[in-house]
Design a protein around this motif. Sequence first.
Motif, PDB file in Angstrom:
ATOM      1  N   PRO A  81      93.883   9.509  32.705  1.00  0.00           N
ATOM      2  CA  PRO A  81      92.663  10.203  33.155  1.00  0.00           C
ATOM      3  C   PRO A  81      91.428   9.486  32.618  1.00  0.00           C
ATOM      4  O   PRO A  81      91.412   8.991  31.487  1.00  0.00           O
ATOM      5  N   HIS A  82      90.382   9.431  33.439  1.00  0.00           N
ATOM      6  CA  HIS A  82      89.150   8.781  33.005  1.00  0.00           C
ATOM      7  C   HIS A  82      88.494   9.628  31.917  1.00  0.00           C
ATOM      8  O   HIS A  82      88.359  10.844  32.074  1.00  0.00           O
ATOM      9  N   GLU A  87      89.232  15.183  35.388  1.00  0.00           N
ATOM     10  CA  GLU A  87      89.718  15.964  36.525  1.00  0.00           C
ATOM     11  C   GLU A  87      89.505  15.261  37.856  1.00  0.00           C
ATOM     12  O   GLU A  87      90.247  15.489  38.806  1.00  0.00           O
ATOM     13  N   GLY A  88      88.495  14.390  37.935  1.00  0.00           N
ATOM     14  CA  GLY A  88      88.154  13.790  39.218  1.00  0.00           C
ATOM     15  C   GLY A  88      88.355  12.297  39.318  1.00  0.00           C
ATOM     16  O   GLY A  88      88.317  11.728  40.407  1.00  0.00           O
ATOM     17  N   LYS A  89      88.592  11.609  38.166  1.00  0.00           N
ATOM     18  CA  LYS A  89      88.719  10.157  38.197  1.00  0.00           C
ATOM     19  C   LYS A  89      89.927   9.700  37.380  1.00  0.00           C
ATOM     20  O   LYS A  89      90.383  10.409  36.484  1.00  0.00           O
ATOM     21  N   THR A  90      90.403   8.499  37.705  1.00  0.00           N
ATOM     22  CA  THR A  90      91.548   7.915  37.007  1.00  0.00           C
ATOM     23  C   THR A  90      91.213   6.488  36.591  1.00  0.00           C
ATOM     24  O   THR A  90      90.595   5.741  37.355  1.00  0.00           O
ATOM     25  N   ARG A  91      91.599   6.128  35.386  1.00  0.00           N
ATOM     26  CA  ARG A  91      91.454   4.731  34.944  1.00  0.00           C
ATOM     27  C   ARG A  91      92.790   4.019  35.144  1.00  0.00           C
ATOM     28  O   ARG A  91      93.833   4.500  34.709  1.00  0.00           O
ATOM     29  N   ALA A 137      88.863  17.295  51.896  1.00  0.00           N
ATOM     30  CA  ALA A 137      88.512  17.804  53.217  1.00  0.00           C
ATOM     31  C   ALA A 137      89.458  18.901  53.683  1.00  0.00           C
ATOM     32  O   ALA A 137      89.071  19.803  54.426  1.00  0.00           O
ATOM     33  N   SER A 138      90.705  18.840  53.239  1.00  0.00           N
ATOM     34  CA  SER A 138      91.691  19.854  53.640  1.00  0.00           C
ATOM     35  C   SER A 138      91.675  21.067  52.721  1.00  0.00           C
ATOM     36  O   SER A 138      92.512  21.956  52.847  1.00  0.00           O
ATOM     37  N   GLY A 139      90.723  21.093  51.780  1.00  0.00           N
ATOM     38  CA  GLY A 139      90.610  22.244  50.900  1.00  0.00           C
ATOM     39  C   GLY A 139      91.385  22.113  49.617  1.00  0.00           C
ATOM     40  O   GLY A 139      91.515  23.087  48.873  1.00  0.00           O
ATOM     41  N   GLY A 140      91.928  20.916  49.332  1.00  0.00           N
ATOM     42  CA  GLY A 140      92.694  20.708  48.118  1.00  0.00           C
ATOM     43  C   GLY A 140      91.815  20.259  46.978  1.00  0.00           C
ATOM     44  O   GLY A 140      90.589  20.323  47.043  1.00  0.00           O
ATOM     45  N   GLY A 141      92.438  19.803  45.916  1.00  0.00           N
ATOM     46  CA  GLY A 141      91.701  19.370  44.745  1.00  0.00           C
ATOM     47  C   GLY A 141      92.463  19.713  43.487  1.00  0.00           C
ATOM     48  O   GLY A 141      93.563  20.262  43.555  1.00  0.00           O
ATOM     49  N   PRO A 142      91.899  19.419  42.339  1.00  0.00           N
ATOM     50  CA  PRO A 142      92.595  19.688  41.081  1.00  0.00           C
ATOM     51  C   PRO A 142      92.978  21.149  40.911  1.00  0.00           C
ATOM     52  O   PRO A 142      94.004  21.473  40.352  1.00  0.00           O
TER      53      PRO A 142
END
Length: 237
Positions: A81-82, A87-91, A137-142
């Motif tokens: 994880p960044h 939650e939103g980025k990856t290293r 866009a499909s309503g997904g996420g962490p």
Amino acid sequence: MVPKTVDSKNYNIIPHKPSKSNNFLEKEIFTRMKVGFPMLKLEFFVRHFLYIQHHKSLTWTLDYTKESDFDDSCGYWYIIPHPDDPEGKTRLYYSVQVSMFDWVPKFVVDFMSSKALTDATAWVKKYSEIEWAKVVASGGGPQSVEGEGSKPAVQKESIFSRFFPFVNKKKREEEERVAAEAAAKAQALEEQEKTESRKRLLVVRAGWRRYVLVSVVLVLAMYNASLFLGGMHEKSQ
């Protein structure tokens, strides 16, 4: 097919049960790949070892049961994880070593070391962003990711939202706006990739045309030189 390759296809997948005895290996993936130019393609067979759940990594070597156009190759991907936005980025860490046979031309070795291998990280960033935009866009996420065996979360309606429905409406409008922007971004990235692919194809075609023209000019120059030297030799006799 893997981006930035001429051709790629999995020919065997072996699942494993992760344990201490196999260093928590989850899966072996055997892939046939082709890279290179339209006139010169190199084929090689890769054996991947997947350790995502425990080690957050994917390693690989050549499949030594098959003959590859590389002398040897090995490497790994490693993700964490960044630290600024876990939650939103990856290293992503990437390492690779490739050993070529002596018969491979030097310009191909330079291409593989300076461009093809560095492009590997570039396409991962681009395509992962496209896929993430589709998820958003499909309503997904962490928040929508559920662990195995977990029960789906049920959102309870609060008294505040019951008496002030315009708040929920505003929230839905904001979510729809974010979803629309994510979908537009995904489409823009796909169009950009198509445009770049067409440009690369034109550059390759133009490069080979220049090579052919230069070769023809050199052959004609050598032919004219031989005629000139032959004429000079006849005059001297």
